[in-house]
Design a protein around this motif. Structure first.
Motif, PDB file in Angstrom:
ATOM      1  N   ARG A   1       0.892  -1.166   0.000  1.00 34.93           N
ATOM      2  CA  ARG A   1       0.000   0.000   0.000  1.00 34.93           C
ATOM      3  C   ARG A   1       0.928   1.213   0.000  1.00 34.93           C
ATOM      4  O   ARG A   1       1.656   1.432   0.952  1.00 34.93           O
TER       5      ARG A   1
ATOM      6  N   ASP B   1     -12.361 -10.927  -2.197  1.00 38.84           N
ATOM      7  CA  ASP B   1     -13.682 -10.453  -1.749  1.00 38.84           C
ATOM      8  C   ASP B   1     -14.792 -10.599  -2.790  1.00 38.84           C
ATOM      9  O   ASP B   1     -15.965 -10.567  -2.442  1.00 38.84           O
TER      10      ASP B   1
ATOM     11  N   GLY C   1     -14.018 -10.341   3.571  1.00 38.61           N
ATOM     12  CA  GLY C   1     -14.865  -9.839   2.485  1.00 38.61           C
ATOM     13  C   GLY C   1     -15.021  -8.334   2.514  1.00 38.61           C
ATOM     14  O   GLY C   1     -15.687  -7.758   1.660  1.00 38.61           O
TER      15      GLY C   1
ATOM     16  N   GLU D   1     -17.259 -10.151   7.877  1.00 42.53           N
ATOM     17  CA  GLU D   1     -16.588  -9.171   8.747  1.00 42.53           C
ATOM     18  C   GLU D   1     -17.232  -7.778   8.678  1.00 42.53           C
ATOM     19  O   GLU D   1     -17.132  -7.015   9.626  1.00 42.53           O
TER      20      GLU D   1
ATOM     21  N   HIS E   1      -6.343 -14.713   7.896  1.00 38.90           N
ATOM     22  CA  HIS E   1      -5.615 -14.732   6.626  1.00 38.90           C
ATOM     23  C   HIS E   1      -5.389 -16.114   6.029  1.00 38.90           C
ATOM     24  O   HIS E   1      -4.854 -16.210   4.919  1.00 38.90           O
TER      25      HIS E   1
ATOM     26  N   ARG F   1      -6.813 -16.148   2.720  1.00 34.17           N
ATOM     27  CA  ARG F   1      -6.217 -15.371   1.625  1.00 34.17           C
ATOM     28  C   ARG F   1      -4.943 -15.993   1.066  1.00 34.17           C
ATOM     29  O   ARG F   1      -4.611 -15.789  -0.103  1.00 34.17           O
TER      30      ARG F   1
HETATM   31  O1  F6P Z   1      -9.534  -7.216   0.462  1.00 33.93           O
HETATM   32  C1  F6P Z   1      -9.011  -8.413   0.926  1.00 33.93           C
HETATM   33  C2  F6P Z   1      -9.043  -8.492   2.438  1.00 33.93           C
HETATM   34  O2  F6P Z   1      -8.515  -9.743   2.817  1.00 33.93           O
HETATM   35  C3  F6P Z   1     -10.413  -8.261   3.054  1.00 33.93           C
HETATM   36  O3  F6P Z   1     -11.241  -9.379   2.973  1.00 33.93           O
HETATM   37  C4  F6P Z   1     -10.018  -7.869   4.459  1.00 33.93           C
HETATM   38  O4  F6P Z   1     -10.982  -7.011   5.012  1.00 33.93           O
HETATM   39  C5  F6P Z   1      -8.723  -7.132   4.260  1.00 33.93           C
HETATM   40  O5  F6P Z   1      -8.222  -7.495   2.989  1.00 33.93           O
HETATM   41  C6  F6P Z   1      -7.677  -7.407   5.304  1.00 33.93           C
HETATM   42  O6  F6P Z   1      -6.603  -6.554   5.082  1.00 33.93           O
HETATM   43  P1  F6P Z   1      -5.190  -6.731   5.793  1.00 33.93           P
HETATM   44  O7  F6P Z   1      -4.515  -7.922   5.188  1.00 33.93           O
HETATM   45  O8  F6P Z   1      -4.491  -5.464   5.503  1.00 33.93           O
HETATM   46  O9  F6P Z   1      -5.463  -6.962   7.244  1.00 33.93           O
END
Ligand code: F6P
Length: 366
Positions: A74, A152, A195, A250, A284, A287
């Motif tokens: 970011r 998401d 999400g 969430e 995570h 993800r």
């Molecule tokens: O946009 C993907 C996501 O995993 C969302 O589902 C979640 O709200 C966010 O990113 C979490 O972000 P970070 O990894 O910065 O905590």
């Protein structure tokens, strides 16, 4: 030879590495030169080694890798014009005037802004003596193509974003795992899934795992949701269910936009229904990890299409985003898709939930 760069930005998602692989290989197969920008927009601003020429074999094996192997970040610098000016200078130095970006709506909006600002950035580079007029001549126009990478599945205009089906798979596997212990102890589990403002993962996990109750942001429960949920759960138990699964997105909230937290749901299930209840926040694990077959396919087909879109673009073509609609890979207007996505968020914000549901993709709003 045309030079095309690929970059990943925003939160990573399974399939992003496959998308990078596809863009690089299709670029080379089209007789162009491929570059990867490492660490998202930060790499574009920093330049040098962060913008690397890539060969066919550099991406060998990337299709089955999780996350993004070229990194993501970011980047605050890119929010400032000074950062974008540096980025433009770095691109011209390498001879790149086309960028394929795989990321969420925020990253793609940033890309489109970069494109519209490009002529004035180039002008400034010449005016400040950083580049010579003849040097920038071939770089009057920047070509941007978006690929949507996000677990998401929150971008309007596409049925699936790269990564969402891998994440859904991971959630289902986790719930299956939890189910066996829940069954053994006759327990209830409240499972929080990711999400952000989108309920797709929660809703589809609920459908795929046979959850008893699901909370999503687009369609908040009725005012007396506490009574309603408790009576549904009681009924299921009376019908003989030994376990209870409640999924909370969430971003879930009630009609007044007050968050519905998993701990509040747990208290209700414990105190009012009398169930031994636990909360699991999947976090995570949803993800990371290798992409599901669907995301490998989506990343590859869309990566190839992105390069075709770059090669066919004219200065007049609005920036496209590569989508999948009814199983067809299609190009859509990037900023239109972002606008529709933002509209859903605005509809939720203004409590127009019916419109928010309609604004999500067809299969979701049925
Ligand atoms: O946009 C993907 C996501 O995993 C969302 O589902 C979640 O709200 C966010 O990113 C979490 O972000 P970070 O990894 O910065 O905590």
């Amino acid at each position: 030879k045309k030079k095309i760069a690929v970059m990943t930005s925003g939160g990573d998602s399974p399939g992003m590495s496959g998308a990078v692989r596809a863009v690089i290989r299709q670029t080379i197969a089209s007789g162009c030169v491929a570059y990867a920008v490492y660490e998202g927009y930060q790499g574009l601003v920093d330049g040098g080694e962060m913008i690397k020429q890539m060969q066919w074999e550099d991406v060998r094996g990337w299709l089955s890798e999780g996350g993004t192997l070229i990194g993501t970040a970011r980047c605050m610098d890119f929010h400032e014009r000074a950062g974008r000016l540096k980025a433009a200078n770095n691109m011209i130095e390498k001879g790149i005037d086309a960028l394929v970006i795989c990321g969420g709506d925020g990253s793609l909006t940033g890309a489109d802004r970069f494109r519209s600002e490009w002529p004035s950035l180039v002008e400034e580079l010449v005016a400040t003596g950083k580049r010579r007029e003849e040097e920038v001549k071939p770089f009057k126009h920047l070509n941007i193509v978006g690929l949507v990478g996000s677990i998401d599945n929150d971008l309007s205009s596409t049925d699936a974003t790269i990564g969402c089906y891998s994440s859904l798979d991971r959630i289902c596997n986790a719930i299956d795992t939890i189910d066996s212990t829940a069954f053994s102890h006759q327990r209830a589990f409240v499972i929080e899934v990711m999400g952000r403002h989108c309920g797709w993962l929660a809703l589809m996990a609920g459908v795929s795992c046979g959850a008893d109750f699901v909370f999503i942001p687009e369609n908040p429960p009725s005012e007396n949701w506490e009574d309603e949920m408790c009576s549904v759960i009681k009924k299921h138990r009376e019908l003989g269910k030994r376990k209870t699964t409640v999924i909370v997105a969430e971003g879930a909230h009630d009609q007044e936009l007050h968050p519905i937290s998993p701990s509040r749901v747990k208290d209700l299930l414990s105190k009012r229904v009398g169930l031994d209840t636990r909360v699991t926040t999947l976090g995570h694990v949803q993800r990371g990890g290798p992409p599901a077959a669907y995301d490998r396919m989506l990343a590859t087909l869309q990566g190839v299409e992105a390069v075709k879109a770059v090669l066919e673009a004219t200065p007049e073509t609005p920036s496209p985003v590569i989508c999948i609609v009814e199983n067809k890979i299609v190009r859509k207007n990037l900023m239109e898709a972002v606008k529709l996505t933002k509209q859903v968020a605005a509809d939720i914000e203004s409590k127009n939930f019916k419109k928010a549901m309609e604004g999500r993709d067809a299969e979701f709003s049925e």
